[in-house]
Write a protein that holds these residues in place. Structure first.
Motif, short mmCIF file in Angstrom:
data_model
loop_
_atom_site.label_atom_id
_atom_site.label_comp_id
_atom_site.label_asym_id
_atom_site.label_seq_id
_atom_site.Cartn_x
_atom_site.Cartn_y
_atom_site.Cartn_z
N PRO A 27 -3.19 -6.45 -0.82
CA PRO A 27 -1.85 -5.86 -0.86
C PRO A 27 -0.82 -6.70 -0.12
N GLU B 276 1.82 1.72 -3.70
CA GLU B 276 0.83 1.57 -4.77
C GLU B 276 0.54 2.88 -5.49
N THR C 271 0.82 -1.22 0.00
CA THR C 271 0.00 0.00 0.00
C THR C 271 0.85 1.27 0.00
#
Length: 542
Positions: A163, A110, A107
């Motif tokens: 994730p 990302e 995350t």
């Protein structure tokens, strides 16, 4: 506050899947899948490693069709998730519950990193009922919502991103609360164009009613109720392709399959009706436009929002209970259908189905007929997409619900072999026959190795005509030469042998029947038969 077991996010996901009665996961994992695989292993889930993400998704779709529970498929990030798209879209238009899981980059990276990063929400939103990404504080709620949405009418796929920095993180939302997954216990409502219309009187007063039933009725296990209604109305039943087997096709009331081979014969018969009872019929299966003058009563779990046909009366609610209520409420029928009339129609349909056979050749209908004659009554047949599908859809006699698996919403080639693998995994004690074309097999032939590894004694029938026949026929209709539609010949027997299967090529009905007779119910090695057909019959049929 109550304390819940300390679990990581992957363990929460797997606990929800297991709590929902799901025992198989189909996939092709990647780096972000490691924690999930370990959680699945510890819970003794059965993981089926496909040769690519797309076929894993098709296996998961077949699981949903067979069990009514969401099929689960797993991919990694980037190309893994994009390879999964076709299978998710297939489940979306086939109305099959699915949980599709894709790994994602951490995350914290990302939003800025680009290597192998795709926006899963943008990618899957058009072809899913819902998309989401898990987090430690939401994982339980997301899984509850995902399961509930996947099975709710109309069912379909939900996509969840996992994730890499979340799958192994401790979950703070870890309470396992399985939501209701039975969609067949809601209230029934009657919606009419004119409030005083009595649907029960209208049904009973019809002189030539016809039942048209589809996949929603199959999901609801409404076959016995539909058969009872047909008996009370003394009327015929027509089914959609993916609903084959919802009522036994040996019944006197059975009048054929809509939009398969000889489709005009079925449509002409339907146009004789003065009332259509559309029971769990989903227009997503229509190939031809709806062109029936008779009024329609829409009986389904969802309102008639598609408006493919006009229905002044809608009975909306659980399909099986709705049909049962009609049977209980209607008076003695005024139907004038004669058993002999329906029988004559079936004979006409059968004769038309066999038209175009070439003497001394292995015709496509010869293949379907021979395999059917050599198979047990409770065999499961899977069909791929192509000209052969239209023949299997009309000619294969289904006697049990969920005994014929095909895709007819998105209609994606390559479906049949993955579906057959799943069917044998779920029903080890039943015979499974896979019909596919040489084009469809070429897309998924690596899964023959998986079938052999898993010791699945399925029978794979390959219609070999060295062309994309559906497209070639359209070229011929315009008097165009075959261009871009020819497939190089493949030695199916050698291909099968290289994948650990038994393989044979046949070019006559006698050879085919001889090979089929050598099969044993205890076989644990797949048998792959390359049937060299003469495609001339397709031209007469279509």
């Amino acid at each position: 506050m109550p304390e819940f077991p300390c679990m990581n996010c992957s363990e929460v996901i797997v606990s929800y899947l297991k709590g929902a009665g799901i025992d198989h996961i189909f996939g092709y994992p990647g780096d972000p899948s490691v924690e999930f695989l370990e959680a699945a292993r510890k819970e003794q889930m059965k993981f089926v490693l496909a040769t690519r993400e797309g076929t894993a998704g098709l296996m998961a779709e077949a699981y949903g069709q067979l069990t009514g529970r969401p099929g689960v498929c797993l991919s990694t990030l980037g190309p893994g998730s994009s390879n999964l798209v076709n299978a998710v879209a297939n489940a979306f238009l086939d109305r099959v519950p699915m949980i599709a899981l894709s790994g994602q980059i951490e995350t914290k990276r990302e939003k800025l990193f680009t290597h192998q990063v795709l926006d899963h929400n943008l990618l899957f939103s058009p072809i899913s009922k819902w998309t989401a990404s898990i987090a430690p504080h939401t994982v339980g709620g997301i899984m509850r919502r995902a399961l509930r949405i996947a099975v709710s009418e109309r069912p379909g796929p939900v996509h969840i991103s996992t994730p890499a920095d979340v799958v192994g993180a401790q979950a703070t939302d870890s309470e396992i609360l399985i939501p209701p997954l039975d969609e067949h216990a809601a209230a029934i409502s009657v919606i009419t164009q004119i409030g005083r219309t009595d649907p029960f009187k209208k049904i009973a007063s019809a002189k030539r009613p016809v039942i048209v039933t589809g996949i929603s009725a199959q999901r609801a296990d409404a076959g016995k109720a539909i058969a009872s209604l047909s008996e009370k109305l003394r009327c015929p039943i027509i089914v959609s392709p993916m609903a084959k087997g919802v009522v036994t096709e040996t019944a006197e009331s059975f009048a054929g399959v809509l939009d398969m081979a000889c489709n005009e014969v079925v449509w002409e018969f339907l146009r004789k009706a003065d009332l259509i009872l559309s029971i769990g019929f989903d227009p997503v299966e229509l190939i031809k436009p709806w062109n029936v003058p008779a009024p329609v009563i829409h009986i389904d779990s969802t309102p008639n929002t598609d408006q493919i046909y006009f229905s002044p009366i809608e009975i909306v609610g659980p399909v099986r209970q709705s049909v049962q209520a009609i049977v209980e409420q209607i008076a003695e029928s005024e139907s004038i259908w004669r058993t002999s009339e329906i029988s004559e129609h079936r004979k006409h349909l059968r004769d038309r189905y066999l038209e175009g056979r070439v003497a001394g050749k292995l015709n496509p209908t010869d293949v379907v007929e021979s395999v059917m004659a050599a198979s047990s009554d409770n065999a499961i047949a899977t069909s791929d997409v192509g000209s052969h599908k239209l023949l299997v859809g009309q000619g294969w006699v289904a006697r049990h619900p969920r005994s014929v698996l095909m895709t007819n919403g998105l209609s994606s080639m390559g479906y049949s072999l993955p579906a057959a693998i799943t069917a044998k995994l779920v029903h080890r004690d039943r015979e499974v026959v896979c019909f596919t074309g040489d084009g469809g097999l070429a897309m998924v032939q690596g899964e023959l190795r998986l079938a052999a590894t898993l010791k699945l004694g399925i029978t794979v029938i390959v219609f070999c005509d060295n062309s994309l026949n559906r497209i070639e026929l359209k070229q011929m209709a315009k008097q165009y030469p075959s261009f871009g539609t020819l497939i190089e010949s493949t030695d199916v027997a050698s291909l099968a042998g290289s994948m650990g299967c038994r393989g044979v090529n046949v070019s006559s009905q006698w050879e085919l029947e001889k090979m089929l007779a050598l099969r044993s119910p205890t076989d644990d090695v797949p048998l792959v038969i390359g049937a060299k057909i003469d495609p001339a019959q397709y031209l007469a049929q279509f």
